[in-house]
Design an enzyme around this catalytic site. Sequence first.
Site, short mmCIF file in Angstrom:
data_model
loop_
_atom_site.label_atom_id
_atom_site.label_comp_id
_atom_site.label_asym_id
_atom_site.label_seq_id
_atom_site.Cartn_x
_atom_site.Cartn_y
_atom_site.Cartn_z
N ASN A 1 1.08 -1.11 -0.21
CA ASN A 1 -0.14 0.37 -0.31
C ASN A 1 1.43 1.38 -0.26
O ASN A 1 1.94 1.32 1.35
CB ASN A 1 -0.78 -0.02 1.03
CG ASN A 1 -1.69 1.15 1.59
OD1 ASN A 1 -1.93 1.52 1.01
ND2 ASN A 1 -2.30 0.85 1.90
N LYS B 1 -0.03 3.80 0.22
CA LYS B 1 -0.50 5.12 0.90
C LYS B 1 -0.73 7.03 -0.37
O LYS B 1 -0.57 6.63 -1.32
CB LYS B 1 -0.40 5.24 2.00
CG LYS B 1 0.15 3.86 2.84
CD LYS B 1 0.14 4.44 4.15
CE LYS B 1 0.01 2.98 4.60
NZ LYS B 1 -0.24 2.98 6.61
N HIS C 1 -9.94 0.55 4.88
CA HIS C 1 -8.48 0.86 5.97
C HIS C 1 -8.23 2.61 6.64
O HIS C 1 -9.20 2.62 7.02
CB HIS C 1 -7.38 1.73 4.68
CG HIS C 1 -6.21 1.54 4.81
ND1 HIS C 1 -5.17 2.48 6.03
CD2 HIS C 1 -5.02 0.77 4.83
CE1 HIS C 1 -4.17 2.14 6.18
NE2 HIS C 1 -3.49 1.27 5.84
N GLU D 1 -6.56 4.22 7.58
CA GLU D 1 -6.17 5.95 7.27
C GLU D 1 -7.52 6.42 6.96
O GLU D 1 -8.26 7.84 7.24
CB GLU D 1 -5.13 6.11 6.74
CG GLU D 1 -3.65 5.51 7.51
CD GLU D 1 -2.42 4.92 7.23
OE1 GLU D 1 -2.68 5.23 5.27
OE2 GLU D 1 -1.58 4.53 7.87
N GLU E 1 -5.93 -5.06 10.31
CA GLU E 1 -4.49 -3.76 10.42
C GLU E 1 -4.73 -2.97 12.10
O GLU E 1 -5.57 -2.69 11.87
CB GLU E 1 -4.13 -3.63 9.80
CG GLU E 1 -3.58 -4.29 8.29
CD GLU E 1 -3.04 -3.07 7.65
OE1 GLU E 1 -2.78 -2.88 6.80
OE2 GLU E 1 -4.06 -1.97 6.68
N GLY F 1 2.07 2.01 10.58
CA GLY F 1 3.31 3.34 10.71
C GLY F 1 4.20 3.39 11.93
O GLY F 1 4.46 4.52 11.69
N SER G 1 3.59 -2.44 10.51
CA SER G 1 4.68 -2.62 10.18
C SER G 1 5.42 -3.57 10.31
O SER G 1 6.62 -4.20 10.89
CB SER G 1 4.85 -1.99 12.45
OG SER G 1 4.51 -0.77 12.28
P1 PGA Z 1 2.65 -0.12 7.51
O1 PGA Z 1 1.74 0.10 7.25
O2 PGA Z 1 3.58 -0.80 7.01
O3 PGA Z 1 3.36 1.30 7.53
O4 PGA Z 1 2.67 0.16 8.79
C1 PGA Z 1 0.55 -1.21 6.62
C2 PGA Z 1 -0.99 -0.58 6.24
O5 PGA Z 1 -1.25 0.95 6.45
O6 PGA Z 1 -1.46 -1.07 5.39
#
Ligand code: PGA
Length: 231
Positions: free
Chosen positions: A6, A8, A86, A88, A155, A161, A191
């Site tokens: 992803n 983003k 997601h 976010e 997640e 993140g 992560s």
């Molecule tokens: P990250 O993001 O690997 O930076 O933790 C994962 C995601 O949001 O799908």
Amino acid sequence: MIIASNFKTNHNRKSTKEFVDFISLQHFFSEVRIFPPSTALDDFDLTPNIRVGAQNFYPVQNGSFTGEIGFDQLEEFGIDTVLVGHSERRHILGETQKDISKKYDFAKAKECEIVYCVGEPKEVREEGIEAVMSYIWRQFDDIDVDYSELVVAYEPVWAIGTGLSASLEDIKEVLGLLRQKIKAPLLYGGSVKVETIKDILGIENCDGVLVGTASWDMKNFAKMIEISDQL
Ligand code: PGA
């Protein structure tokens, strides 16, 4: 195994093309998904086990929704895989479960593969596994879990993140409980790194990973796919 990246709000048109071309040149067995920003969607030359998908869309074919993209814009590039729910979009962009289920139903009517994301915030995790699961099951309200093109990504919000992955035991527990009601492939995200992907993919009921930060470097992402291929 499904290994998904992803992007983003990272990469532009040029660097996305370099990334997708680089990954397409490798010969992998794993199923690979790449979600670039919508401005970088294009007609890529893809091998059959690689799909480029959309991080987001508005649940319409077309219309007057300033700033949004609908399926006319995705279909131009043959996009048939999408991210929905997601964290976010839920927590930063304010999408409600109602908004999310509308998107889910629209993508389902379009017969898209849907990578559907769920996960609990830190304060819920601190209350224990029962609170975690009741939070997560509410994220399945009005979601058809028997849809044949569904992929679920667990997640935890606090792991995204932050560099703090959930423990192998916690991931195993949640995936095991999801598996009791959901037949779809189950991914873990939060992560994931080159150093941790092998152990995560080795967890019972784990069918892959959804990776943000550590996947934005194409060589790192290729390494992760290579590790998955060796399992
Ligand atoms: P990250 O993001 O690997 O930076 O933790 C994962 C995601 O949001 O799908």
